[in-house]
Design an enzyme around this catalytic site. Structure first.
Site, short mmCIF file in Angstrom:
data_model
loop_
_atom_site.label_atom_id
_atom_site.label_comp_id
_atom_site.label_asym_id
_atom_site.label_seq_id
_atom_site.Cartn_x
_atom_site.Cartn_y
_atom_site.Cartn_z
N GLY A 1 0.81 -1.22 0.00
CA GLY A 1 0.00 0.00 0.00
C GLY A 1 0.83 1.26 0.00
O GLY A 1 0.32 2.36 0.13
N CYS A 2 2.14 1.12 -0.14
CA CYS A 2 2.99 2.30 -0.22
C CYS A 2 3.51 2.41 -1.64
O CYS A 2 3.87 1.41 -2.25
CB CYS A 2 4.18 2.20 0.72
SG CYS A 2 3.72 1.87 2.42
#
Ligand SMILES: Cc1ncc(COP(=O)(O)O)c(C=O)c1O
Lengths: 438, 139
Positions: B50-51
């Site tokens: 999710g980064c």
């Protein structure tokens, strides 16, 4: 049993003509000016007056989605204020008027892309939907000896559906490689084509690098071996006006939201013969002719591929967006954007350690770049604090990033409403980011 | 020091800066002092999803406290994870699980708190807390 409601085609034509009279008068005024008047054009886009993080918005993420002119916003309001009804199924006046507007927009799109028939234009929810519709249709036409060719420059939307198709049918996926400039290698393409090639899928313009691909050549060579060609026009339609008959392309897909229209709407052009050959994608209302529990027969084109209530307002104002862009004129748009591209490329290149990815001689107003030793995400974050909207990351094109062995890029993409002053702000923003991040 | 004390200390430090530029500069500097993860732990399974940039985190139990080490290939992200780790490292798993992270807002980095932001601060907090939950069961 249901019978598909059809409206009189003469009436649709008349509405289309009435609408085109209106827009002709607008374009008449605009085209009197030899060059494009950016200051006036900017007044059409309310969002360009916005502030972001206390700074005037500098919107340079046009390749992700374009901004919406007030003509389109007003048309959405007008539709919901005056015409909102379900289409193709009511005898009442509102439904009839909404249907006429929707079908008139289809004709407008047909004219814009120079399709032979209006029923060759299928309304979709966007490029991705169009690609999936075709990929799904081909599942029943392919077998394990068949081959599909895609390019190394594809968006994930134009890779994953074909991989899924290959998994389902056992067909083989081949890839046209690219060079360091970001151009597809046509000599390798020639060698990939065989008698087993059934489909070739390439984007007209790469979203990550801006390369304009030689689709005329690609189409001709594919046809020589009897393969069909689908062109992903998501990135081309904001800059040029494709002529599908002249291209002799089998399928052409695009999204309205990249060309001043709303999100969630797009179109699939398909040659009539191909669209008749492909099975329907989704079942539901609108796409049927006769329904009984024994057997359902499908509606004729284009309704066969338009199951369910569509985004009616979106479909109608897609036409408004096309009118708007034509009123400015694609020749003017292309010439001006090219000027912006040259200006920005030159200015960015003066920054030491800045590397541009995608240096094809034939490209649109997209600049993908990195600062040496600095992650694109960091640059994007600083630019955002300065009110500058760019895209960072892999741009849904991981294979391209793997090719360059980078995690992603910063991508600035320019539209006809951007200015040289905005590019100056970008350049000083990048310099500031470099200072803060090194 | 308790997590709250450390967070108050961080808030105080950040309050000394006038504008976003100085705050970002300070965050970047804090990233340079990040307790470095050992190269051997920089594996795909230690990457936080999710980064947009890569973030690796490793957690170890030392007595009854967790020690975090991390790294990132983006320096702003490195600063963010450094701030988080500074407040969570050498703390009891239970305190980490219960910790509140509103201080991020108070140090003027609110924009990073949005769950939809691609930098994944929210994913980082979640991952650090997951480590704490996992280690608590071992105590
Ligand atoms: C080349 C290309 N293909 C496909 C897409 C997907 O378009 P949509 O998300 O509108 O379906 C995009 C959009 O980013 C694109 O740039």
């Amino acid at each position: 049993m249901f019978k598909l409601f059809t409206c009189s085609s003469n009436r649709v034509k008349a509405v289309a003509r009435a609408l085109s009279y209106k827009t002709n008068s607008i374009s008449g005024v605009l085209q009197l000016q030899v060059m494009l008047n950016v200051n006036n054009i900017r007044k059409d886009f309310p969002i360009l007056n916005r502030k972001v993080n206390g700074k005037p918005l500098v919107y340079l993420d046009n390749a992700a989605t374009s901004q919406t002119p007030k003509q389109v916003i007003d048309a959405i309001v007008d539709y919901y204020s005056n015409y909102n009804a379900n289409i193709h199924r009511g005898v009442h006046t509102l439904s009839q008027e909404a249907t006429d507007l929707y079908e008139a927009s289809r004709i407008k799109i047909q004219k814009h892309f120079n399709a032979k028939h209006a029923h060759e234009i299928i309304f979709t929810s966007g490029t991705t939907h169009g690609i999936n519709l075709v990929a799904n249709g081909f599942a029943s036409l392919l077998n394990k000896n068949d081959e599909i060719i895609v390019s190394a420059l594809e968006h994930h939307s134009n890779i994953v559906p074909w991989q899924m198709l290959c998994e389902r049918t056992g067909a083989t996926l081949k890839v046209i490689p690219m060079n360091l400039e970001g151009e597809l290698l046509m000599d390798v393409y020639d060698t990939l084509l065989t008698a087993h090639t059934k489909l070739v899928f390439v984007n007209h313009i790469s979203n990550a690098l801006g390369t304009i691909n030689p689709i005329e050549y690609i189409i001709e060579k594919a046809h020589n071996v009897g393969a069909a060609v689908l062109i992903d026009g998501a990135q081309s339609c904001p800059h040029i006006k494709p002529n599908v008959q002249e291209l002799d392309v089998d399928f052409y897909v695009t999204s309205a939201h990249k060309m001043c229209g709303p999100t969630g709407v797009g179109m699939l052009y398909g040659k009539e013969a191909w669209l008749n050959k492909l099975p329907p994608y989704q079942g539901g209302g609108e796409m049927i002719d006769q329904v009984s529990f024994k057997k359902t027969t499908y509606a004729a084109l284009p309704h066969k591929f338009e199951a369910g209530t569509p985004d009616i307002a979106g479909g109608i104002v897609f036409g408004t967006a096309i009118d708007y862009m034509n009123s400015i004129g694609f020749e003017h748009i292309a010439a001006y954007e090219n000027e912006l591209l040259g200006y920005a490329t030159k200015a960015l290149q003066t920054i030491e350690g800045l590397k541009i990815y995608g240096t094809a001689s034939n490209k649109t107003s997209v600049i993908s770049f990195n600062l040496e030793g600095i992650h694109p995400y960091d640059v994007g974050t600083i630019l955002d604090k300065l009110g500058i909207a760019v895209r960072t990351g892999h741009h849904c094109t991981q294979p391209i990033m793997d090719f360059y062995k980078i995690p992603g890029t910063v991508r600035a993409s320019f539209a006809f409403y951007n200015t040289k002053e905005e590019i100056d702000i970008l350049v000083s923003g990048v310099k500031k980011a470099k200072m803060m991040l090194s | 020091m308790s997590i709250t004390d450390i967070q108050n200390e961080i808030i105080e430090e950040f309050s000394m800066f006038e504008d976003w530029e100085e705050r970002y500069q300070y965050m970047i500097d804090l990233g340079k002092d990040l307790p470095m993860i050992k190269e051997a732990y920089k594996t795909d399974s230690n990457i936080i999803k999710g980064c947009q940039s890569k973030v690796w985190v490793h957690a170890e139990l030392k007595d009854d406290k967790i020690e975090f080490t991390a790294d990132s290939d983006a320096i702003i992200t490195k600063g963010i994870i450094a701030i988080l780790i500074r407040s969570f490292s050498n703390q009891h798993p239970k305190d980490i699980i219960d910790a509140n992270t509103d201080f991020i807002d108070q140090i003027g980095l609110k924009e990073h708190l949005s769950p939809t932001r691609a930098n994944g601060l929210v994913s980082m907090i979640k991952q650090l807390k997951l480590y704490a939950i996992a280690y608590q069961t071992q105590l």
